[in-house]
Design an enzyme around this catalytic site. Structure first.
Site, short mmCIF file in Angstrom:
data_model
loop_
_atom_site.label_atom_id
_atom_site.label_comp_id
_atom_site.label_asym_id
_atom_site.label_seq_id
_atom_site.Cartn_x
_atom_site.Cartn_y
_atom_site.Cartn_z
N HIS A 192 -8.92 38.35 60.99
CA HIS A 192 -8.62 39.21 62.00
C HIS A 192 -7.17 39.27 61.70
CE1 HIS A 192 -12.18 38.64 64.48
NE2 HIS A 192 -12.65 39.22 63.41
N HIS A 240 -10.27 29.77 62.23
CA HIS A 240 -9.97 31.15 62.43
C HIS A 240 -9.26 31.56 61.31
CE1 HIS A 240 -10.07 35.05 63.89
NE2 HIS A 240 -9.66 34.93 65.00
N TYR A 257 -4.67 37.07 61.40
CA TYR A 257 -3.81 36.00 61.88
C TYR A 257 -3.21 35.36 60.84
CZ TYR A 257 -5.80 37.80 66.34
OH TYR A 257 -6.16 38.66 67.33
#
Length: 348
Positions: free
Chosen positions: A173, A170, A175
């Site tokens: 977004h 990931h 992060y």
């Protein structure tokens, strides 16, 4: 095309539907619960080619909330293995997991940062909070960054031992990895900041470390934000450059989302609003992509695939509303799709 198979390394997905990773905020100390067993098990009965487990923290302080999934200890690994085994025994869906670290956006609940008494100190590439109301995050040292690369690798090892077919990193977004990518959240002056090559270094090192564990049966995906909708921020041009690099690092697909790193960024939403980002990366970098973002119907998904704008269709809210999205649409289009034999009487 929607019901045609596709291979990543030696792993074949029976169709192009993917359940996008979505946080369920229902774990206990990072451990999956009976809710997750039912949630993922039910989606596996719906014919989706690939199911993705929600963003899973590689360390305790990497979770978005205290109720998010984790994969840094044996108990968490055992709880996930139970779910993986059920999915493999009762469907032909492949099962992946998204590994991540929330960075400065960790230690929250209901969208607000928790106090240190209820939460924990957040970390980031630089001492820049996500919003003015939040605490200044701890700036990671080079040694701490290196340890996090190892933590991603360790969680990937646990995921493989639990039986997952595929791993996704990931990097979207807003992060931690995205925070390193963006020049707006990363103002470091060492080897992890400044130039494009330095800002992508953390992600590249994680990809290399995880790929040390993977073989031809276990592909690697990376989710990125194609743009963060901010002047002088991470944009589609840098996303294409990153995809070109990741292609040389044995990344099999770029899962293309957007936004999340800049507080208050203005985003115009419409059906398929992120598909052009997927199409641009696929065309310019020559790598397989996944499209996500307000994709609501099989007709819309089919059009995306036929236009060559993506190779997989990631669906989020729609598959929460209807776990049988894939198989129901196969009935109408006469496509081949898994349907549990226990439910055969409902096929016609």
């Amino acid at each position: 095309m929607l019901y045609s198979p596709i291979k990543f390394r030696n792993l074949e997905l029976k169709n192009r539907w993917v359940m996008s990773p979505m946080c369920m905020y229902s774990s206990n100390d990072g451990v999956a619960t009976d809710f997750h067993y039912v949630h993922y098990g039910s989606r596996a009965q719906g014919g989706t080619g690939l199911l993705m487990v929600e963003a899973t923290g590689v360390v305790p302080e990497g979770r978005i909330t205290h109720k998010c999934m984790g994969l840094w200890n044996d108990k968490q690994q055992e709880s996930l293995k139970k779910i993986v085994d059920f999915v493999h025994q009762n469907s032909d869906s492949k099962f992946g997991i998204q590994l991540g670290h929330a960075g400065r956006k960790a230690s929250t609940w209901n969208g607000k940062q928790l106090s240190l008494e209820k939460g924990w100190e957040t970390v980031a590439p630089s001492k820049i909070p996500y919003s003015e109301e939040e605490r200044i995050p701890h700036e990671l040292s080079v040694e701490e960054i290196k340890k996090l690369v190892h933590d991603f690798q360790d969680s990937a090892r646990r995921a493989l031992e639990a039986g997952f077919d595929l791993i996704e990193i990931h990097a979207a977004h807003g992060y931690l990895i995205h925070q390193f990518l963006s020049p707006l959240s990363n103002v470091r002056t060492d080897e992890y900041g400044g130039s494009f090559e330095n800002r992508i270094r953390f992600l590249v090192e994680i990809v290399e470390a995880v790929n040390e564990l993977l073989n031809e049966n276990h592909p690697l995906f990376v989710r990125i934000s194609g743009t963060e909708y901010a002047e002088n921020g991470w944009d589609i041009e840098e996303s294409v450059k990153l995809a070109e690099v990741l292609k040389t690092k044995n990344v099999d697909l770029i899962d293309v989302s957007s936004g999340g790193n800049i507080h208050g960024a203005k985003i115009t939403l419409f059906d398929g609003y992120q598909v052009p980002l997927s199409a641009e990366i696929k065309k310019e970098a020559g790598i397989k992509t996944g499209a996500v973002g307000l994709i609501k119907s099989a007709e819309q998904a089919e059009e995306i695939l036929e236009k060559g704008e993506a190779d997989l269709i990631f669906v989020a809210r729609e598959i929460l509303r209807n776990p049988y999205l894939a198989v129901e649409n196969s009935f109408e289009g006469k496509g081949e799709c898994f349907f549990p034999h226990q439910y055969d009487r409902a096929r016609i």
